[in-house]
Design a protein around this motif. Structure first.
Motif, PDB file in Angstrom:
ATOM      1  N   THR A   3       0.753  -1.161   0.042  1.00  0.00           N
ATOM      2  CA  THR A   3      -0.169   0.060   0.004  1.00  0.00           C
ATOM      3  C   THR A   3       1.065   0.846   0.147  1.00  0.00           C
ATOM      4  O   THR A   3       1.964   1.130   0.720  1.00  0.00           O
ATOM      5  N   ILE A  37      -3.295   5.015  -1.500  1.00  0.00           N
ATOM      6  CA  ILE A  37      -3.812   3.936  -2.685  1.00  0.00           C
ATOM      7  C   ILE A  37      -3.576   2.570  -2.232  1.00  0.00           C
ATOM      8  O   ILE A  37      -2.213   2.250  -1.774  1.00  0.00           O
ATOM      9  N   ASN A  38      -4.303   1.777  -2.450  1.00  0.00           N
ATOM     10  CA  ASN A  38      -4.292   0.258  -1.906  1.00  0.00           C
ATOM     11  C   ASN A  38      -3.600  -0.493  -3.003  1.00  0.00           C
ATOM     12  O   ASN A  38      -3.149   0.026  -4.162  1.00  0.00           O
ATOM     13  N   SER A  48      -4.382  -2.778  -5.133  1.00  0.00           N
ATOM     14  CA  SER A  48      -4.796  -3.075  -6.455  1.00  0.00           C
ATOM     15  C   SER A  48      -5.258  -1.724  -7.031  1.00  0.00           C
ATOM     16  O   SER A  48      -5.832  -1.633  -8.293  1.00  0.00           O
ATOM     17  N   SER A  73      -7.688   0.042  -6.409  1.00  0.00           N
ATOM     18  CA  SER A  73      -9.127   0.043  -6.473  1.00  0.00           C
ATOM     19  C   SER A  73      -9.652   1.071  -5.447  1.00  0.00           C
ATOM     20  O   SER A  73     -10.825   1.483  -5.419  1.00  0.00           O
ATOM     21  N   ASN A  74      -8.652   1.344  -4.610  1.00  0.00           N
ATOM     22  CA  ASN A  74      -9.448   2.220  -3.618  1.00  0.00           C
ATOM     23  C   ASN A  74      -8.262   3.420  -3.189  1.00  0.00           C
ATOM     24  O   ASN A  74      -7.180   2.928  -3.074  1.00  0.00           O
ATOM     25  N   THR A  75      -8.809   4.584  -2.919  1.00  0.00           N
ATOM     26  CA  THR A  75      -7.847   5.518  -2.281  1.00  0.00           C
ATOM     27  C   THR A  75      -8.613   6.320  -1.310  1.00  0.00           C
ATOM     28  O   THR A  75      -9.735   6.301  -0.935  1.00  0.00           O
ATOM     29  N   ASP A  76      -7.834   7.326  -0.731  1.00  0.00           N
ATOM     30  CA  ASP A  76      -8.121   8.174   0.380  1.00  0.00           C
ATOM     31  C   ASP A  76      -7.140   9.392   0.273  1.00  0.00           C
ATOM     32  O   ASP A  76      -6.113   9.361   0.062  1.00  0.00           O
ATOM     33  N   LYS A  94      -8.716  17.224  -0.939  1.00  0.00           N
ATOM     34  CA  LYS A  94      -9.711  16.362  -2.049  1.00  0.00           C
ATOM     35  C   LYS A  94     -10.223  17.249  -3.152  1.00  0.00           C
ATOM     36  O   LYS A  94     -10.471  18.291  -2.780  1.00  0.00           O
ATOM     37  N   SER A 105      -2.125   7.851  -8.071  1.00  0.00           N
ATOM     38  CA  SER A 105      -2.350   6.611  -8.835  1.00  0.00           C
ATOM     39  C   SER A 105      -0.865   5.791  -8.923  1.00  0.00           C
ATOM     40  O   SER A 105      -0.150   6.427  -8.287  1.00  0.00           O
ATOM     41  N   ARG A 112      -5.324  -2.553   3.675  1.00  0.00           N
ATOM     42  CA  ARG A 112      -6.310  -1.678   3.745  1.00  0.00           C
ATOM     43  C   ARG A 112      -5.645  -0.259   3.568  1.00  0.00           C
ATOM     44  O   ARG A 112      -4.183  -0.263   2.983  1.00  0.00           O
ATOM     45  N   LEU A 113      -6.228   0.912   3.601  1.00  0.00           N
ATOM     46  CA  LEU A 113      -5.788   2.117   3.422  1.00  0.00           C
ATOM     47  C   LEU A 113      -5.109   2.731   4.878  1.00  0.00           C
ATOM     48  O   LEU A 113      -5.501   2.183   5.901  1.00  0.00           O
TER      49      LEU A 113
END
Length: 125
Positions: free
Chosen positions: A33, A51-52, A54, A56-59, A65, A71, A104-105
């Protein structure tokens, strides 16, 4: 062990854009991660984005924001931070970081196992 090298920092006017890159060594990039943090003079290091495995998820931190995008490119072992609509308060040293086998993130500095040396971003008003 993974080595992280940031690049892409510099001086930009308010409202401008920069893209930071973080190149990771080794063949296990997909198991990390990744995150970006920043540290302004006299302040603590703070979370920017993560970013995780894969992608597939970001925070993101609330302060970035809608302006910053994280990426990653597995083929290049690289994570990016696209920064748009930059503000003077974004001025800081930006650090790339990695969590081995992250499930996880992660948003806390102590959760990260590896860090880059940092790249300076300066936004003039």
């Amino acid at each position: 062990q993974v080595y992280l090298v940031e690049s892409g920092g510099g001086l930009v006017q308010a409202g401008g854009s920069l893209r930071l890159s973080c190149a990771a060594s080794g063949r296990t990039f997909s198991t990390y991660t990744m995150g970006w943090f920043r540290q302004a003079p006299g302040k603590e290091r703070e979370f920017v984005a993560t970013i995780n495995l894969s992608a597939s998820n970001t925070d993101y931190a609330d302060s970035v924001k809608g302006r910053f995008t994280i990426s990653r490119d597995g083929a290049k072992n690289t994570v990016y931070l696209q920064m748009n609509s930059l503000k003077p308060e974004d001025t800081a040293v930006y650090y790339c970081a990695a969590v081995k086998w992250g499930l996880r993130l992660y948003t806390k500095t102590y959760e990260y196992d590896y860090w880059g040396q940092g790249t300076q971003v300066t936004v003039s008003s």
